[in-house]
Scaffold this motif. Sequence first.
Motif, short mmCIF file in Angstrom:
data_model
loop_
_atom_site.label_atom_id
_atom_site.label_comp_id
_atom_site.label_asym_id
_atom_site.label_seq_id
_atom_site.Cartn_x
_atom_site.Cartn_y
_atom_site.Cartn_z
N LEU A 183 0.83 -1.20 0.00
CA LEU A 183 0.00 0.00 0.00
C LEU A 183 0.87 1.26 0.00
O LEU A 183 0.58 2.23 -0.70
CB LEU A 183 -0.94 -0.01 1.20
N ARG A 184 1.92 1.25 0.80
CA ARG A 184 2.86 2.39 0.81
C ARG A 184 3.44 2.63 -0.58
O ARG A 184 3.43 3.76 -1.08
CB ARG A 184 3.99 2.10 1.81
N ASP A 185 3.95 1.56 -1.20
CA ASP A 185 4.60 1.71 -2.50
C ASP A 185 3.61 2.09 -3.59
O ASP A 185 3.97 2.81 -4.54
CB ASP A 185 5.34 0.43 -2.86
N GLU A 186 2.38 1.63 -3.45
CA GLU A 186 1.33 2.02 -4.39
C GLU A 186 1.13 3.53 -4.37
O GLU A 186 1.07 4.19 -5.43
CB GLU A 186 0.04 1.29 -4.00
N LEU A 189 6.10 9.14 5.26
CA LEU A 189 6.30 10.58 5.10
C LEU A 189 7.75 10.91 4.72
O LEU A 189 8.00 11.82 3.92
CB LEU A 189 5.91 11.30 6.39
N ALA A 190 8.71 10.18 5.27
CA ALA A 190 10.12 10.42 4.91
C ALA A 190 10.35 10.10 3.43
O ALA A 190 11.10 10.81 2.74
CB ALA A 190 11.03 9.57 5.79
N ARG A 191 9.71 9.05 2.93
CA ARG A 191 9.85 8.69 1.52
C ARG A 191 9.15 9.73 0.63
O ARG A 191 9.63 10.03 -0.47
CB ARG A 191 9.29 7.30 1.28
N GLY A 231 11.32 16.56 -2.45
CA GLY A 231 12.39 17.49 -2.13
C GLY A 231 12.05 18.39 -0.96
O GLY A 231 10.93 18.37 -0.42
N PRO A 232 13.00 19.23 -0.53
CA PRO A 232 12.85 20.00 0.71
C PRO A 232 11.92 21.20 0.61
O PRO A 232 11.50 21.72 1.65
CB PRO A 232 14.28 20.46 1.00
#
Length: 491
Positions: free
Chosen positions: A83-86, A121-123, A129-130
């Motif tokens: 689900l995350r990667d989706e 969230l980090a991914r 980008g920042p």
Amino acid sequence: MRIFTAALATETNTFAPICIDRRAFVESLYAPPGQHPATPTLCTAPITVGRAVCATKGWTLIEGTAAWADPAGLINRQAFESLRDEILDQLRAAMPVDAVVMGLHGAMVADGYLDPEGDLLARIREIVGPDILVCAELDPHSHLTQKRVDAVNFFVVFKEFPHTDFVDRAEDLWRIAVDTLEGRVKPIMSVFDCRMIDVFPTSREPMRGIVDRMFALEKQDPEVLSLSVIHGFMAGDVPEMGTKTIAVTDGNEAKGKALARSIGLELFDKRGTFMMPQIGEAEAVALAMKADTSNGPVVIADVWDNPGGGTAGDATVLLRELMAQGASSVAAGLVWDPIAVQICMAAGEGAEIPLRFGAKSAPNTGDPIDALVKVVKVASNAEMKFGDSIAPFGDAAHIHFNGIDVILGTVRVQSYDPSLFTALGIDPLSRKILLIKSTNHFYAAFSKIASKILYCSAGKPYPNDPATNPYRRVRRDIWPILQDPHGHKAA
């Protein structure tokens, strides 16, 4: 503007024996891009609110997947990662974007991931980008990890418990996002660690007054964009579990830090006074049977067998006590028992059958009940209301025996609303006693029909005492594990 939005949410009771796989999300809510219904599910309001905001602004809203599973135990690793990667793949395909607006719960724990939302969230931050705005709405029963704080510009959290305001807070989230994108504000998020864990119902004092003052501060001071309390989730055995406060200000970090600290210390000073008083099952049943029900039924809330906290919702301790004391004109629900529902559906409406139901999932939930029951009604894909949202409880059966009606369901969900009973042909106003499974979310709807509400602590299906819960990962420098974590004189 091009804005990406998606939702991935559940609440993990790390002590619960029932694990979550991808099927659990499908049963509760799995909506691929563009297929989210018009009404939100608890943590998906950023999507439905975002549709209205972007339509008004003439902006492009790129919808990713929305997935929500009703709370339970550990999330299957493949289910989380897929689900995350989706969602991440959908974000990559949507690039470039001007902002990412997420709907999360905040208390997920997956096999191999103590902080799944932080990982997600980090991914997201790595992809955009920042300089791109990243923000999210959270449930207050969550874990505010440093990894999450580092990855986003700001969080907005439901203020109310019961969570009647998830749409309102999504509107706050989008208001701040729009004002940021159009250059009117520069949000800075400040966090204060209360170093405690407690339960904070906003339906009573002292939390009611604290939340009302937070609303007033937001209204009075244009620099205060949002104030939130992360209640924490005591059934999540993770290192950063606990209560924290959030202040989002327009460029004024000093004010934000001071506000977050002030609210946090007020919570700490009132620790141990927030939770509603609870009574045992024998007293609850005796009081309910004596009560005047001319103005509505007595509601007994089985507060710790609450699927909204990740338990199975199949405990029988209170139901057995009602039977032992000879109570009648009782309607009870929701009791999770897919096997019993299957048996009832096979028997058909009107059948009289011997049935064993309940107390199959875990210790300290009582014993299964054996009774000769009448199958009054069966329903496929049954639903109840939760505010403006819909909560499915799957195939369901209404059984009757000895003056007691019970709703059995196949999808674990707490008792949000009296429509739980009407969905299976029971008029809740015609009963003297309603037995429900919920800690406080029931209050908004059931308080409108109840003559009296009793909060009952029956059995121990839920780890409800953080001073003695068998934590392995939770930090030890929080109250009530440590009486004086701030160096104050213990109250």
